[in-house]
Write an enzyme that holds these catalytic residues in place. Structure first.
Site, PDB file in Angstrom:
ATOM      1  N   CYS A   2       0.836  -1.195   0.000  1.00  0.00           N
ATOM      2  CA  CYS A   2       0.000   0.000   0.000  1.00  0.00           C
ATOM      3  C   CYS A   2       0.875   1.251   0.000  1.00  0.00           C
ATOM      4  O   CYS A   2       2.012   1.230   0.455  1.00  0.00           O
ATOM      5  CB  CYS A   2      -0.876   0.037   1.238  1.00  0.00           C
ATOM      6  N   ARG A  27       4.538  -0.040  -6.436  1.00  0.00           N
ATOM      7  CA  ARG A  27       4.591  -0.866  -5.228  1.00  0.00           C
ATOM      8  C   ARG A  27       3.552  -1.989  -5.263  1.00  0.00           C
ATOM      9  O   ARG A  27       3.632  -2.918  -4.475  1.00  0.00           O
ATOM     10  CB  ARG A  27       4.345   0.015  -3.990  1.00  0.00           C
ATOM     11  N   TRP A  75      -3.338  -2.486  -1.313  1.00  0.00           N
ATOM     12  CA  TRP A  75      -3.061  -3.865  -1.722  1.00  0.00           C
ATOM     13  C   TRP A  75      -3.792  -4.729  -0.701  1.00  0.00           C
ATOM     14  O   TRP A  75      -3.425  -4.744   0.467  1.00  0.00           O
ATOM     15  CB  TRP A  75      -1.544  -4.101  -1.691  1.00  0.00           C
ATOM     16  N   ASN A  99      -1.438   1.939   6.112  1.00  0.00           N
ATOM     17  CA  ASN A  99      -0.618   0.814   5.635  1.00  0.00           C
ATOM     18  C   ASN A  99      -0.327  -0.067   6.837  1.00  0.00           C
ATOM     19  O   ASN A  99      -0.030   0.436   7.920  1.00  0.00           O
ATOM     20  CB  ASN A  99       0.726   1.302   5.085  1.00  0.00           C
ATOM     21  N   GLY A 100      -0.345  -1.377   6.643  1.00  0.00           N
ATOM     22  CA  GLY A 100      -0.024  -2.286   7.746  1.00  0.00           C
ATOM     23  C   GLY A 100      -1.246  -3.119   8.114  1.00  0.00           C
ATOM     24  O   GLY A 100      -2.223  -3.199   7.356  1.00  0.00           O
ATOM     25  N   GLU A 483      17.768 -17.565  -9.134  1.00  0.00           N
ATOM     26  CA  GLU A 483      17.329 -16.193  -9.374  1.00  0.00           C
ATOM     27  C   GLU A 483      16.695 -16.072 -10.761  1.00  0.00           C
ATOM     28  O   GLU A 483      15.688 -15.381 -10.938  1.00  0.00           O
ATOM     29  CB  GLU A 483      18.526 -15.241  -9.204  1.00  0.00           C
ATOM     30  N   LYS A 487      12.862 -14.811 -11.544  1.00  0.00           N
ATOM     31  CA  LYS A 487      12.554 -13.680 -12.439  1.00  0.00           C
ATOM     32  C   LYS A 487      11.520 -14.075 -13.473  1.00  0.00           C
ATOM     33  O   LYS A 487      10.569 -13.368 -13.729  1.00  0.00           O
ATOM     34  CB  LYS A 487      13.866 -13.255 -13.114  1.00  0.00           C
ATOM     35  N   GLU A 490       7.912 -14.761 -11.846  1.00  0.00           N
ATOM     36  CA  GLU A 490       7.145 -13.661 -11.255  1.00  0.00           C
ATOM     37  C   GLU A 490       6.580 -12.692 -12.286  1.00  0.00           C
ATOM     38  O   GLU A 490       5.565 -12.047 -12.030  1.00  0.00           O
ATOM     39  CB  GLU A 490       7.950 -12.917 -10.187  1.00  0.00           C
ATOM     40  N   HIS A 506      17.799 -37.098  -9.083  1.00  0.00           N
ATOM     41  CA  HIS A 506      17.063 -37.417  -7.855  1.00  0.00           C
ATOM     42  C   HIS A 506      15.589 -37.029  -7.977  1.00  0.00           C
ATOM     43  O   HIS A 506      14.890 -36.970  -6.980  1.00  0.00           O
ATOM     44  CB  HIS A 506      17.706 -36.714  -6.667  1.00  0.00           C
ATOM     45  N   LYS A 603       5.928  -4.431  -4.629  1.00  0.00           N
ATOM     46  CA  LYS A 603       7.373  -4.190  -4.641  1.00  0.00           C
ATOM     47  C   LYS A 603       7.972  -4.378  -3.265  1.00  0.00           C
ATOM     48  O   LYS A 603       9.059  -4.897  -3.103  1.00  0.00           O
ATOM     49  CB  LYS A 603       7.647  -2.777  -5.164  1.00  0.00           C
TER      50      LYS A 603
HETATM   51  O1  M6R Z   1      12.991  -5.264  -0.667  1.00  0.00           O
HETATM   52  P1  M6R Z   1      13.562  -6.632  -0.432  1.00  0.00           P
HETATM   53  O2  M6R Z   1      14.875  -6.836  -1.127  1.00  0.00           O
HETATM   54  O3  M6R Z   1      13.629  -7.019   0.992  1.00  0.00           O
HETATM   55  O4  M6R Z   1      12.529  -7.601  -1.149  1.00  0.00           O
HETATM   56  C1  M6R Z   1      12.669  -8.987  -1.066  1.00  0.00           C
HETATM   57  C2  M6R Z   1      11.755  -9.663  -2.023  1.00  0.00           C
HETATM   58  O5  M6R Z   1      10.424  -9.327  -1.764  1.00  0.00           O
HETATM   59  C3  M6R Z   1      12.058  -9.307  -3.481  1.00  0.00           C
HETATM   60  O6  M6R Z   1      13.378  -9.576  -3.811  1.00  0.00           O
HETATM   61  C4  M6R Z   1      11.122 -10.084  -4.430  1.00  0.00           C
HETATM   62  O7  M6R Z   1      11.401 -11.430  -4.390  1.00  0.00           O
HETATM   63  C5  M6R Z   1      11.238  -9.541  -5.847  1.00  0.00           C
HETATM   64  N1  M6R Z   1       9.944  -9.394  -6.417  1.00  0.00           N
HETATM   65  C6  M6R Z   1      12.050 -10.407  -6.736  1.00  0.00           C
HETATM   66  O8  M6R Z   1      12.192  -9.880  -8.003  1.00  0.00           O
END
Ligand code: M6R
Length: 608
Positions: A2, A27, A75, A99-100, A483, A487, A490, A506, A603
Site C-alpha cells: 500500500c 509498489r 493492496w 498501511n499495515g 534467481e 525472475k 514472477e 534425484h 514491490k
Molecule cells: O525489498 P527486499 O529486497 O527485501 O525484497 C525482497 C523480495 O520481496 C524481493 O526480492 C522479491 O522477491 C522480488 N519481487 C524479486 O524480483
C-alpha cells in the site's frame, strides 16, 4: 504494497495526491482513493477499484481546489479489492489512510458497538476508534489519534484528517514507513520518497512510535507518550530522472540496462585496485571485531535471499575460517536457531522494509549479535535499525522484479567478505583476483548487455510458447539458476523452477518433455565437465535446452546458446544472470503481460 500520500499547503491537493499515487503505483495495488477538504469543512472522498486512471476518471467530475488531503493505494489484506474496501476510510468527520495490519481489529470492532462499518477492513475500525476519541472535535485530533493508537496491536503507517480541521494532517508510524516532506508553505506526506521527489529535497523520516501534527508551515513530532522529538531534516538523494522511464518502454528494461552505472555507484570509493583491497566504511567494525568473526548469517527474501546465497559461495572460497549460512527470513524468524556469539548477520533488503527480514533483524539483535545491513533505500527501517551497513546505492528500483539490486547486493556482500578476509590476513594473492574482477564488472556488464540483448530477445520470442521451465546450475551457477527462475515466474507466469545439476537424477529429470524448456548455466571452471554431462542427460531425453556459457569452444548440440564474451571468470555467473533478466523481460513482453507490475505482487512486502 500500500502507498500513502498527503498534502497541506497552498496548491491544489488533488493534483499532488494523484501524481504522488502514480509514483507509488510500482509498489503494487488493487484500488486507490483520495479525500480533500475545503475551507468550509466539506470533504470530497473519491475511491475506485483498479488502476489510478479509474480514480482519475471519477475525479474528473469532482474537481476541487482544496488545499489539504490524503490519498492511498491499497493492496488487499482484509477484504477483497473493491471501492468499499479502498482507503481513505471515513468515520464521522475522520478520514484515514493506513498501511499495515491492525491485528486486534475484531476485538476493537466489538467494543465500538455503536458504529456501523461499511467495509471489511481493519483500517476502518481504526478510523472509528479515532473518531470515538475525537468526539466531533471536542478533543484535538492528535490526542484522539494517540489515544486510539495506544489500543492498537499490529503495524501501521497512517495519515488522518478531520473535515472539522481543514489545516492539519496527523501521521504516525509503527512498522510501516512514513516520510514528511518539508516544502515552502507546504508539507507533504508519503510512505515512499519517490512520491515527493521534485517537490522538495528535504524530508523527515518518522520513527516507530512517533506521531506528527502537520500544517503547511509547521511539523510537530511527539512520541506516543507525549515526549517531544527534535526531528532531523534529511536530504532526499533521489532525483526525478531516477524515477522516470528515461525513454525505455518499461522500468524493468531501464533497470536491467542501467546496471553498469548502478554497480559503479555501489563500488564508488570502495575498491582500491592498486592495493588489491576493498574498503567498506559503513559496517563500522574494527579490525579486531572483523578478525573475531567465525560465522556469517545472511538473511533475506526472494531475490535478496538469492543474492545472499550466491555471495555465500564466493565468501567461502576466500575466507576458509568462517561458515556462511544464508537463510530465508520468513522461515528463520520462527526457527529456534542458535547463533554463536562470534557471528555477524547480514540483513539484505532492497527496500529496507520487508516485514520478515525486519522481524529477523530485531530477533537477531535481541540475541546480542551484530547486524549489518545490505540495503538500497536510504533511511528505510532496516537501514536505520541495523548496527552498521553498506548501502548498495543503485537508486530507485521501480519494477517489482528486482534486477539491478541483485547484482549490487551480491558484490556488496562479497566486498564485506573480502573486508573480513583482509582483516584475518588472508593472502593478497588470494583476494586480489576478486578485487580486480569486481572493479571490472561495470564495464563487463555493459559489454555483455550490448552483445546479448537482441539475441536474447529473439530466443525469448521462440520460448514464449512454453508454460514450464527448468533452470539448472552447479556451484555459483546454482543460485544464479534460482534467481533466473524467480525472475521468469514472477513476471511471465511461467512455472519456472531451479535445480542444482546434481539433483536432476534425484527427481526433476522425470519432468523433461516437450512441455518444458531448460536453461543451463555453464560457466568455465572446475565443475564445467560435470555440468556438461548433466546437460547431455537432459538432451538424451529430448530436452529443449538453452545454454548460457562463457566457454568459447562450447559445442553441445543444444537448441540455443547465449555466449558471454568476457574477461571475467570468477563472477561470470553474475553476468549470466543478465541473460536471465533479459529472457524474463522479453518473454513477458511477448506474452503481453504487465512487465513492471505483475499480478498479485507488491514491490515492498511490508506485511507478513
Ligand atoms: O525489498 P527486499 O529486497 O527485501 O525484497 C525482497 C523480495 O520481496 C524481493 O526480492 C522479491 O522477491 C522480488 N519481487 C524479486 O524480483
Amino acid at each position: 504494497m500500500c502507498g500513502i500520500v498527503g498534502y497541506v499547503g497552498e496548491k491544489k491537493a488533488q493534483d499532488f495526491l494523484i501524481s504522488g499515487l502514480k509514483r507509488l503505483e510500482y509498489r503494487g495495488y488493487d484500488s486507490a482513493g483520495i479525500v480533500t477538504i475545503d475551507e468550509d469543512k466539506n470533504a470530497t472522498l473519491v475511491r475506485a477499484k483498479g488502476k489510478i486512471k479509474n480514480l482519475e476518471e471519477k475525479l474528473a467530475k469532482e474537481k476541487r481546489d482544496d488545499k489539504i488531503g490524503i490519498g492511498h493505494t491499497r493492496w488487499a489484506t482484509h477484504g477483497e479489492p473493491s471501492e468499499r474496501n479502498a482507503h481513505p476510510h471515513q468515520s464521522g468527520s475522520i478520514y484515514l489512510v493506513h498501511n499495515g495490519i491492525i491485528e486486534n481489529y475484531k476485538e476493537l470492532k466489538q467494543e465500538l458497538g455503536k458504529y456501523e462499518f461499511k467495509s471489511e477492513t481493519d483500517s476502518e475500525v481504526l478510523a472509528a476508534l479515532i473518531d470515538s476519541f475525537y468526539q466531533d472535535g471536542k478533543y484535538p485530533l492528535t490526542n484522539a489519534v494517540v489515544q486510539a493508537l495506544k489500543l492498537v496491536k499490529g503495524t501501521y503507517g497512517i495519515a488522518v484528517v478531520s473535515a472539522l480541521n481543514p489545516d492539519e494532517i496527523v501521521v504516525a508510524r509503527s512498522g510501516s514507513p512514513l516520510i514528511v516532506g518539508v516544502g515552502h508553505n507546504e508539507t507533504l506526506v508519503a510512505s515512499d520518497a519517490s512520491a515527493i521527489v521534485g517537490h522538495t529535497k528535504h524530508a523527515i523520516y518518522l520513527n516507530d512510535g512517533e506521531v506528527a501534527t502537520i500544517k503547511k508551515n509547521s511539523i510537530e513530532i511527539k512520541t506516543l507518550n507525549a515526549e517531544p522529538v527534535s526531528a532531523k531534516v534529511e536530504e532526499i538523494e533521489t532525483n526525478l530522472a531516477a524515477i522516470q522511464k528515461g525513454g525505455y518502454e518499461h522500468f524493468l528494461l531501464k533497470e536491467i540496462m542501467e546496471q553498469p552505472e548502478s554497480l559503479t555507484e555501489t563500488l564508488r570509493g570502495r575498491v582500491r585496485t592498486e592495493e588489491g583491497i576493498v574498503h567498506l566504511g559503513g559496517p563500522g567494525l574494527t579490525e579486531a571485531e572483523l578478525r573475531k568473526i567465525k560465522h556469517l548469517i545472511i538473511v533475506g527474501c526472494g531475490t535478496a535471499y538469492h543474492a545472499g546465497l550466491l555471495a555465500s559461495y564466493y565468501i567461502e572460497q576466500f575466507t576458509p575460517e568462517i561458515t556462511v549460512e544464508t537463510v530465508i527470513a520468513s522461515e528463520y524468524r520462527y526457527r529456534q536457531a542458535y547463533i554463536p556469539e562470534d557471528a555477524v548477520a547480514l540483513i539484505v533488503s532492497q527496500s529496507g522494509e520487508t516485514a520478515d527480514t525486519l522481524a529477523c533483524l530485531r530477533e537477531i539483535k535481541k540475541q546480542g549479535i551484530k547486524t549489518i545491513g545490505i540495503v538500497n533505500v536510504i533511511g528505510s527501517t532496516i537501514a536505520r535499525e541495523v548496527d552498521g551497513g553498506t548501502y548498495v546505492h543503485v537508486g530507485p528500483e521501480i519494477s517489482v522484479a528486482s534486477t539491478k539490486a541483485f547484482t549490487s547486493q551480491v558484490i556488496a556482500m562479497v566486498m564485506f567478505g573480502l573486508t573480513i578476509a583482509q582483516a584475518k590476513g588472508v593472502k593478497k594473492s588470494v583476494l586480489r583476483p576478486y578485487v580486480l574482477e569486481i572493479a571490472e564488472m561495470p564495464e563487463e556488464i555493459k559489454k555483455v548487455l550490448g552483445n546479448v540483448k537482441d539475441e536474447v530477445e529473439k530466443i525469448a520470442k521462440k520460448y514464449a510458447k512454453y508454460e514450464h521451465a527448468i533452470y539448472l546450475g552447479r556451484d555459483t551457477a546454482y543460485p544464479t539458476a534460482m534467481e533466473g527462475a524467480l525472475k521468469l515466474k514472477e513476471i511471465s507466469y511461467v512455472d519456472a523452477n531451479a535445480y542444482a545439476f546434481g539433483e536432476l537424477k534425484h527427481g526433476p529429470l522425470a519432468l523433461v518433455d516437450d512441455r518444458f524448456f531448460e536453461v543451463a548455466f555453464l560457466p568455465e571452471g572446475a565443475l564445467y565437465e560435470k555440468a556438461v554431462s548433466n546437460v547431455q542427460e537432459v538432451l538424451a531425453r529430448g530436452g529443449h535446452v538453452l545454454a548460457v556459457t562463457n566457454v568459447e569452444e562450447f559445442d553441445l548440440p543444444v537448441e540455443n546458446v547465449v555466449k558471454i564474451t568476457t574477461s571475467i571468470e570468477i563472477f561470470a555467473p553474475v553476468l549470466m544472470n543478465l541473460v536471465s533478466q533479459l529472457l524474463a523481460y522479453y518473454m513477458t513482453v511477448a506474452k503481453g503481460y504487465n512487465v513492471d507490475q505483475p499480478r498479485n505482487l507488491a514491490k515492498s512486502v511490508t506485511v507478513e
